[in-house]
Design a protein around this motif. Structure first.
Motif, PDB file in Angstrom:
ATOM      1  N   MET A   1       0.834  -1.199   0.000  1.00  0.00           N
ATOM      2  CA  MET A   1       0.000   0.000   0.000  1.00  0.00           C
ATOM      3  C   MET A   1       0.872   1.254   0.000  1.00  0.00           C
ATOM      4  O   MET A   1       1.991   1.246   0.514  1.00  0.00           O
ATOM      5  N   THR A   2       0.359   2.314  -0.580  1.00  0.00           N
ATOM      6  CA  THR A   2       1.070   3.578  -0.607  1.00  0.00           C
ATOM      7  C   THR A   2       0.342   4.579   0.270  1.00  0.00           C
ATOM      8  O   THR A   2      -0.812   4.403   0.633  1.00  0.00           O
ATOM      9  N   ASP A   3       1.023   5.661   0.597  1.00  0.00           N
ATOM     10  CA  ASP A   3       0.406   6.751   1.340  1.00  0.00           C
ATOM     11  C   ASP A   3       0.176   7.942   0.419  1.00  0.00           C
ATOM     12  O   ASP A   3       0.266   9.091   0.826  1.00  0.00           O
ATOM     13  N   THR A   4      -0.090   7.665  -0.832  1.00  0.00           N
ATOM     14  CA  THR A   4      -0.317   8.715  -1.813  1.00  0.00           C
ATOM     15  C   THR A   4      -1.658   9.390  -1.570  1.00  0.00           C
ATOM     16  O   THR A   4      -2.612   8.765  -1.107  1.00  0.00           O
ATOM     17  N   SER A   5      -1.718  10.656  -1.919  1.00  0.00           N
ATOM     18  CA  SER A   5      -2.986  11.383  -1.817  1.00  0.00           C
ATOM     19  C   SER A   5      -3.690  11.373  -3.170  1.00  0.00           C
ATOM     20  O   SER A   5      -3.059  11.188  -4.217  1.00  0.00           O
ATOM     21  N   VAL A   6      -4.989  11.558  -3.139  1.00  0.00           N
ATOM     22  CA  VAL A   6      -5.797  11.680  -4.348  1.00  0.00           C
ATOM     23  C   VAL A   6      -6.551  13.000  -4.247  1.00  0.00           C
ATOM     24  O   VAL A   6      -7.350  13.195  -3.327  1.00  0.00           O
ATOM     25  N   ARG A   7      -6.264  13.908  -5.180  1.00  0.00           N
ATOM     26  CA  ARG A   7      -6.832  15.261  -5.139  1.00  0.00           C
ATOM     27  C   ARG A   7      -7.706  15.508  -6.355  1.00  0.00           C
ATOM     28  O   ARG A   7      -7.337  15.142  -7.472  1.00  0.00           O
ATOM     29  N   ARG A   8      -8.816  16.188  -6.137  1.00  0.00           N
ATOM     30  CA  ARG A   8      -9.713  16.530  -7.235  1.00  0.00           C
ATOM     31  C   ARG A   8      -9.166  17.699  -8.041  1.00  0.00           C
ATOM     32  O   ARG A   8      -8.555  18.630  -7.493  1.00  0.00           O
TER      33      ARG A   8
ATOM     34  N   PRO B   1       3.349   0.805  -8.306  1.00  0.00           N
ATOM     35  CA  PRO B   1       3.110   0.064  -7.073  1.00  0.00           C
ATOM     36  C   PRO B   1       1.894   0.598  -6.317  1.00  0.00           C
ATOM     37  O   PRO B   1       1.813   1.784  -5.994  1.00  0.00           O
ATOM     38  N   GLY B   2       0.919  -0.284  -6.091  1.00  0.00           N
ATOM     39  CA  GLY B   2      -0.284   0.110  -5.371  1.00  0.00           C
ATOM     40  C   GLY B   2      -1.322   0.830  -6.203  1.00  0.00           C
ATOM     41  O   GLY B   2      -2.349   1.247  -5.666  1.00  0.00           O
ATOM     42  N   VAL B   3      -1.087   0.973  -7.504  1.00  0.00           N
ATOM     43  CA  VAL B   3      -2.031   1.665  -8.399  1.00  0.00           C
ATOM     44  C   VAL B   3      -2.433   0.690  -9.503  1.00  0.00           C
ATOM     45  O   VAL B   3      -1.590   0.278 -10.313  1.00  0.00           O
TER      46      VAL B   3
ATOM     47  N   VAL C   1      -6.421   3.047  -6.147  1.00  0.00           N
ATOM     48  CA  VAL C   1      -5.231   3.522  -5.435  1.00  0.00           C
ATOM     49  C   VAL C   1      -5.271   2.948  -4.024  1.00  0.00           C
ATOM     50  O   VAL C   1      -6.113   3.333  -3.208  1.00  0.00           O
ATOM     51  N   ARG C   2      -4.376   2.022  -3.757  1.00  0.00           N
ATOM     52  CA  ARG C   2      -4.307   1.415  -2.430  1.00  0.00           C
ATOM     53  C   ARG C   2      -3.508   2.323  -1.513  1.00  0.00           C
ATOM     54  O   ARG C   2      -2.350   2.639  -1.784  1.00  0.00           O
ATOM     55  N   ARG C   3      -4.140   2.747  -0.428  1.00  0.00           N
ATOM     56  CA  ARG C   3      -3.531   3.657   0.540  1.00  0.00           C
ATOM     57  C   ARG C   3      -3.543   3.008   1.916  1.00  0.00           C
ATOM     58  O   ARG C   3      -4.366   2.143   2.208  1.00  0.00           O
ATOM     59  N   GLY C   4      -2.637   3.490   2.756  1.00  0.00           N
ATOM     60  CA  GLY C   4      -2.574   2.962   4.107  1.00  0.00           C
ATOM     61  C   GLY C   4      -3.832   3.199   4.902  1.00  0.00           C
ATOM     62  O   GLY C   4      -4.187   2.408   5.781  1.00  0.00           O
TER      63      GLY C   4
END
Length: 230
Positions: A1-8, A144-146, A163-166
């Motif tokens: 899993m990643t700690d990436t953000s998803v922004r509009r 990775p994780g996407v 998007v897999r996040r923590g």
């Protein structure tokens, strides 16, 4: 899993004619993209609305230019390293020509339709100078994780991004559904079927099982500001 953000990303809006809404009245709909901050580079899902006399007359779009839309979301055009279009209609691929050289992840079936269909999209958006396609035949983990998951329906080559996040998975569902209410309806139809509810029942798309296998905490859409949560 990643700690990436998803922004509009707000690319503006268009006015869907009454003949297309099923309500007898026109409807104003947002045109939304999404930025995924990933350790392997910034990814942009959908790129806004392309311009053409026919689509402008039909949908009366109000466009936010790519640079301004990304700036409002805290990014710049030069920051984008990867592009995903949920599909290649004019209102999802309009900014692709501004992102020459970046890999554009698309289903092979979708790209074939865009190249072959006379009225499928605006043709100058597809094979613009410097366009680089990564053609996919089904599900693929592109970073990775996407993960890209095919979600055909609106078009035969439509795809969604997982998007897999923590802190929970986010799914950018694009136009798999026109709005969050439609997604809710398919989730509940699936649940009713599993609970043994008798016919008649609505039949959700076959790929709903796969999306829900990811246990999403949030699902976001291309033409709805609403967010689905379980």
């Amino acid at each position: 899993m990643t700690d990436t953000s998803v922004r509009r990303v707000d690319f503006g809006y268009f006015i869907r004619p009454a003949a297309e809404t099923g309500t007898g009245a026109p409807r104003v709909e947002p045109c939304l993209g999404y930025l995924v901050d990933h350790p392997d580079g910034l990814l942009l899902v959908d790129t806004g609305m392309g311009a053409g006399p026919e689509v402008d007359a039909h949908y009366r779009p109000h466009r936010v230019p790519m640079a301004a839309a990304l700036a409002a979301a805290g990014a710049a055009v030069g920051d984008v390293r990867h592009v995903v279009n949920c599909h290649l209609h004019f209102d999802h691929s309009g900014g692709n020509p501004e992102l020459a050289g970046r890999p554009i992840y698309t289903q092979r079936a979708e790209l074939d339709l865009a190249r072959a269909g006379e009225h499928y999209t605006l043709p100058w958006l597809i094979d613009s100078p410097g366009a680089v396609y990564e053609e996919l035949d089904g599900e693929a983990e592109i970073l990775p994780g996407v993960v890209i998951v095919p979600t055909p329906g609106h078009t035969a080559g439509h795809q969604s991004l997982v998007v897999r996040r923590g802190d929970g998975t986010v799914i950018v569902a694009g136009q798999s559904h026109d709005h969050a209410v439609g997604f809710t309806g398919d989730v509940l139809a699936r649940r009713a079927g599993r609970d043994g509810a008798g016919p008649p029942l609505p039949v959700p798309p076959a790929w709903m099982d796969r999306l829900l296998d990811f246990d999403p905490a949030r699902v976001v859409f291309a033409h709805d500001n609403a967010v689905w949560t379980p």
